[in-house]
Design an enzyme around this catalytic site. Sequence first.
Site, PDB file in Angstrom:
ATOM      1  N   GLU A  90      41.296  38.233  29.933  1.00 12.48           N
ATOM      2  CA  GLU A  90      41.562  36.344  30.485  1.00 12.48           C
ATOM      3  C   GLU A  90      42.123  36.320  29.131  1.00 12.48           C
ATOM      4  OE1 GLU A  90      39.673  35.122  33.847  1.00 12.48           O
ATOM      5  OE2 GLU A  90      38.443  36.083  34.164  1.00 12.48           O
ATOM      6  N   ASP A  96      39.393  33.057  43.587  1.00 17.63           N
ATOM      7  CA  ASP A  96      39.502  33.522  42.853  1.00 17.63           C
ATOM      8  C   ASP A  96      38.134  32.751  41.571  1.00 17.63           C
ATOM      9  OD1 ASP A  96      38.766  34.863  40.272  1.00 17.63           O
ATOM     10  OD2 ASP A  96      41.251  35.109  39.332  1.00 17.63           O
TER      11      ASP A  96
END
Length: 831
Positions: free
Chosen positions: A526, A326
């Site tokens: 997020e 990621d």
Amino acid sequence: MRATTVGAGLAAMAMSAMAQVAPMQPPVTPPESTVHPEIWPSPKWPFPTDAATEKRIADLLKRMTVEEKVGQVIQADISAVTPADARKYHLGSILNGGNSAPGGDEFAPAQKWLELADAFYAASVDKSGGGVGIPIIWGTDAVHGHSNIVGATLFPHNIGLGAARDPDLIERIGAATAKEIRVTGMEWTFAPTITVPQDFRWGRAYEGYSSDPAIVSSYAGRMIKGLQGVPGQGTVLSGPHVIASTKHFIADGGTFEGRDQGDARISETELRDIHGAPYVPAIEAGVETVMTSFSSWNGVKIAGHPGLVTDVLKKRMNFGGFVVTDWNAHGQVAGCTNASCPQALLSGIDMYMAPDTWRDIYTSLLAQVKSGQVPMVRLDDAVARILRVKMRMGLFEAGKPSSRPLAGQYALLGAADHRAIAREAVRKSMVLLKNNGSILPIKAGANVLVAGDGADDIGRQSGGWTLTWQGTGVDNSKFPGATSIWKGIEAGVAATGGTATYSPDGSWRGKPDVAIVVFGETPYAEFQGDLKTLQLRPELRKPFETMQKLKAQGIPVVALMITGRPLFVNPALNAADAFVVAWLPGSEGAGVADVLLQRKDRRAAYDFTGKLPVAWPLTADARGPTLFKLGYGLSLADAPVAWKPLSEDPGVKDSDGGGTFLDRGSPVAPVSLYVTDGKADSTRISTMPATALGGKVQITATDHIVQEGARRFDVQQGPAVIELANLDPMDLTRETNGDVLLVMTVRRDSALTGPITLSLTGASGTATVPLGDAKKTPQGQWARVAVPLKCFASAGMAAVGKPFALTIGSGTFSLARVALGTDADVTVPCK
Ligand code: BGC
Ligand code: BGC
């Protein structure tokens, strides 16, 4: 039971490389983070080894230089790389992060995306400067439709799809999404997210289908089939498909207290049975890539965990695609930085997502391979895996992106048949939690009032990962062809001969027969969405009063909640006669009206079929009791249940401000507001009006949106510092790594003098950014002025005690709000 601690296979591989320099070992795994691969499932990988492909790969590997191999395992972000860079460094992949777009324009037309795809492709296959010319692949977060593109169909976020319990629908959504992606030339989506969220304080919980691994597993393979097609039936690129990426491996949804990028403190069996379960159908469906999680398992970051990545995923579970990290997650592996992390490759990662750090990773990895610290066999294996995927998908034969099937067919973006699937998904995702039996479906011909400020806001109903990363700052004009919840209701009511009125605050002239109050969360993605408790943020609770008021006026109320997760909303459940969870429906708001309204013939058009994909809490305590079990959901046919009023005590204290330091002029606990001279003289400001610095500063209340929604500072003789301080320092590292801004809502009320600066004090000191232009901002006008958090990085963001200190010589200005955010009118660049 045999325990694999340090990726035994890799260590052996490293030895056999007989390097001059002692090969670097993958990180040593502590006992609590040790895996036992033999207890994990062993799904079948659907692609048999193909001798011709293997020969082709071996041949390419022979001809590639070390530089080309290193470039192949690196993925850069389009905001930080050009086609010329991609050619020079032989990069294997590019991505567009949530905030990246062609020319930096998030609303760039689809043509621009396709042109950019062609430019990168052409650069990658250009052999004029040497090299074998391997075509590049472009990854994008098409997580609920092709959600970075203006005009694309936006499907409900995964949590809503989880309520639908319909795997066929999921496959159709995958297929439609793949087609829309192909229009703009990309060939890879970072989806589906097959996380199994266990704690809904996590701001990414809505990206998961359900907290039940069985539900997630029933979708994972079908979504991949929709996106990639059936293994062996033609290549991905010859058909209307793209390659998928299941993420985030593993236990991103199992972290302690639901913290984003946190630590999953759970046993190996829990890791396997809850978080590992959906990877079984994903691998059986042939998912071509897996993205590792930012998070850790019992203290070891996944991107540096050879046991999980190599021994479990690749060896035991037979995953034959490639593993990508990621966004700069490699930098969080023990012993690594964003610029250098051989440990990730050694642990089994095949591609570094190094958005803005690709050059550093390229340089460091090249040196590490050349010195033998990273064995060539491991690099060759990573490259081979990437090439295998690229060959299997038909990339080498596909030609430039714009020449491939569906490319440039812009009418497919938001095509009617795709929107119809999305509308069906919206209908099927609605969950009815309360129904007094007399108002739903709303009668044909009724006079309907729609209240709540979220009813006519497509950005809000679409949530995060929508055109922008956090989904903030997008108004309805950015969604051509889409329908807001209000517009859907308006049209639906009109079709039955009734009338509908939209009144955000719930006021009305002709008494309505029924009111629909739309309320709930605003977009986040997020860590911006992480919560300390399951409370709806204070500024979002106003509609509770609207519901109560309407009830008192004798108007039946339907509460319609836009949300990415279950929250404590007992006041709304008590006040409303019917309560519907709409989740984050996306672009087809009309699907909401489909289930709320009767048809013209006075029958229900569709009944409610959605079932809770997660349990609904009784209090705001994330570990508290359950009100409605997973699987709960009424239908119109159910007999009405008498409502026993619920306690409206959330059972917890209101959590922190979630990144808001000053709101409506008042500091948000635990932050306090001070006026100081930057030295010893400091006054804490709690009541209004106030004076400070021996009368040199006057503080009064002034209006912004609401009465007295701001503070006015009249500084006669400075310098004066307006300061927000927190006794309990905050960790803002994650926010700083992302593109988060410190945003103040200010108004200049007179001429300002003296150096005007903004400072932040953290663990290592104070960092200051000059705000010289503040003197020139238009007087008397409110503006949201932002400074990127990264400008303050040298202050040490792990423990920020003073997130805000505004210094000014003299003059008058007003301040309404100071908060972290991703959207502003003016952004001051770092020096
Ligand atoms: C997210 C991923 C996403 C990636 C690229 C990361 O920060 O965690 O889900 O795919 O960025 O945008
Ligand atoms: C990017 C996102 C990424 C995030 C990671 C943002 O700037 O646009 O795609 O996930 O940073 O922190």
